[in-house]
Design a protein around this motif. Structure first.
Motif, PDB file in Angstrom:
ATOM      1  N   LEU A 155       5.379  -3.785  14.016  1.00 39.46           N
ATOM      2  CA  LEU A 155       5.074  -3.157  12.732  1.00 39.46           C
ATOM      3  C   LEU A 155       6.334  -2.939  11.911  1.00 39.46           C
ATOM      4  CD1 LEU A 155       2.524  -0.409  13.859  1.00 39.46           C
ATOM      5  CD2 LEU A 155       2.034  -2.312  12.321  1.00 39.46           C
ATOM      6  N   VAL A 156       6.214  -3.155  10.611  1.00 44.22           N
ATOM      7  CA  VAL A 156       7.219  -2.716   9.657  1.00 44.22           C
ATOM      8  C   VAL A 156       6.509  -1.775   8.689  1.00 44.22           C
ATOM      9  CG1 VAL A 156       8.855  -3.348   7.850  1.00 44.22           C
ATOM     10  CG2 VAL A 156       8.569  -4.837   9.836  1.00 44.22           C
ATOM     11  N   LEU A 157       6.879  -0.508   8.710  1.00 43.33           N
ATOM     12  CA  LEU A 157       6.259   0.508   7.856  1.00 43.33           C
ATOM     13  C   LEU A 157       7.139   0.719   6.636  1.00 43.33           C
ATOM     14  CD1 LEU A 157       5.275   3.092  10.634  1.00 43.33           C
ATOM     15  CD2 LEU A 157       4.016   1.075   9.838  1.00 43.33           C
ATOM     16  N   VAL A 158       6.616   0.367   5.465  1.00 41.41           N
ATOM     17  CA  VAL A 158       7.379   0.456   4.224  1.00 41.41           C
ATOM     18  C   VAL A 158       6.849   1.626   3.408  1.00 41.41           C
ATOM     19  CG1 VAL A 158       8.120  -0.760   2.148  1.00 41.41           C
ATOM     20  CG2 VAL A 158       7.697  -2.041   4.260  1.00 41.41           C
ATOM     21  N   GLY A 159       7.737   2.530   3.017  1.00 42.28           N
ATOM     22  CA  GLY A 159       7.321   3.677   2.218  1.00 42.28           C
ATOM     23  C   GLY A 159       8.490   4.562   1.868  1.00 42.28           C
TER      24      GLY A 159
END
Length: 364
Positions: A155-159
């Motif tokens: 996962l890459v969580l962008v925010g």
């Protein structure tokens, strides 16, 4: 409950107890040859000593001794080579002892168990539902395929900063009941911190991935890499570049991760059961090869209502009195009314402070 586990070989190392010394092995072979020749001489007197007075020293010549030594050396060389750690110093080889017999990985037994993990995680942080859903489907798939361990897509969580991306990853490891290791891609040479540096570098050492496996005696940790888009390069004096992406790519592909080689110990390990959660503040700077191997999720900013739910959940989990929870909620509401939305880091510090005050004894 305690999570079920499966033990896998993990490394190609062969542990051999009590490898003999060259002098001891030479003496054993010499004694055996002497016994054989004495037996021959007893059956047919005079053959070995050519008519001279028989002596045990006559049975072994200087040429025999040299030949025995050469054979003993070749045998020990093959024996040491078969261990896979013959190139290591004794201290480093001893540090690999936890790998004897393999290492466990956590296993999900039923789809209901996967549902419970996802539900617990979602109850704590409902705004992270897209990430929780990816993990949930990965856990259910692990059960349906009968895998020996649990897996989900990297996962890459962008925010935005402070919405709880790293906190969610830590809570995920907690609910999965697996070890975790974290790397701050902005504050350290991320590539070396993750996989280690081979001998020849002044900072040569095993990386956090290998250190976690040895320390926790577990081959399926959750690896958290914060602000992955900001990772820099490391360049040697010879001009070679080492990037975090270069280190990550073989680990994110299951087939290559199964035979990953530790740069420091130079042994092959099965890292295919590690699960990856990376965080980023934006997609800008994320390399295309990395994105192609991960599920990339764009996460929205938190709302005031979501923050209030977080305070209630965390406050109850910490055992705070309702008055302390309400006071924290009121303080957050005043900040929101003033036009600012506090981050989860700020709220966590507020809860820490409220917990400290709640536990403080009052002088009578």
């Amino acid at each position: 409950m305690t999570r079920a586990t499966t033990t896998i070989p993990f490394s190609t190392i062969k542990f051999i107890d009590n490898i003999p010394r060259l002098s001891d092995l030479t003496e054993q072979l010499t004694q055996k040859l002497r016994e054989i020749r004495m037996e021959i001489n007893q059956r047919e007197p005079g053959i070995m000593t050519a008519g001279r007075t028989q002596s045990i020293y006559d049975l072994i010549t200087d040429a025999d001794t040299a030949r025995i030594r050469r054979r003993a050396m070749r045998y020990l060389e093959r024996l040491h080579s078969s261990t896979g750690i013959q190139h290591l110093q004794e201290r480093d080889a001893a540090l690999l002892t936890p790998l004897r017999g393999g290492l466990p990985i956590a296993r999900i037994v039923t789809e209901h168990e996967a549902d419970e993990i996802a539900a617990a995680l979602h109850a704590e942080m409902p705004w992270m539902a897209p990430a929780t859903e990816v993990v949930w489907h990965g856990l259910r798939t692990s059960v349906r395929r009968g895998l020996p361990g649990l897996r989900f897509d990297p996962l890459v969580l962008v925010g935005s900063p402070g919405i709880g991306k790293s906190f969610w990853a830590r809570r995920l490891a907690h609910h999965l009941e697996v070890p975790r290791t974290s790397i701050d891609a902005t504050g350290e040479p991320a590539a070396f911190s993750l996989v280690g540096a081979q001998r020849g570098w002044s900072s040569a050492s095993p990386g956090k991935l290998m250190q976690t496996a040895l320390r926790e005696r577990h081959s399926g940790p959750v690896v958290i890499i914060d602000e992955v888009e900001k990772a820099g390069n490391v360049q040697s004096t010879q001009g070679s570049r080492h990037t975090l992406t270069d280190a990550l790519l073989p680990l994110l592909e299951r087939m290559t991760a199964e035979t990953w080689e530790c740069p420091y110990y130079q042994i092959r390990c099965d890292m295919s059961w590690a699960n990856w959660v990376m965080t980023a503040n934006s997609r800008w700077g994320l390399p295309a090869p990395l994105l192609s191997r991960c599920v990339v999720l764009d996460l929205p900013d938190l709302t005031g209502a979501q923050l209030q739910v977080f305070v209630e959940e965390q406050g109850e989990g910490r055992g705070l009195p309702q008055t302390a929870i309400d006071a924290t909620s009121d303080a957050i509401q005043r900040v929101i009314v003033a036009g600012r939305t506090p981050s989860l880091r700020t709220i966590s510090r507020m809860l820490d402070r409220a917990e400290l005050l709640a536990q403080r004894q009052v002088l009578q």
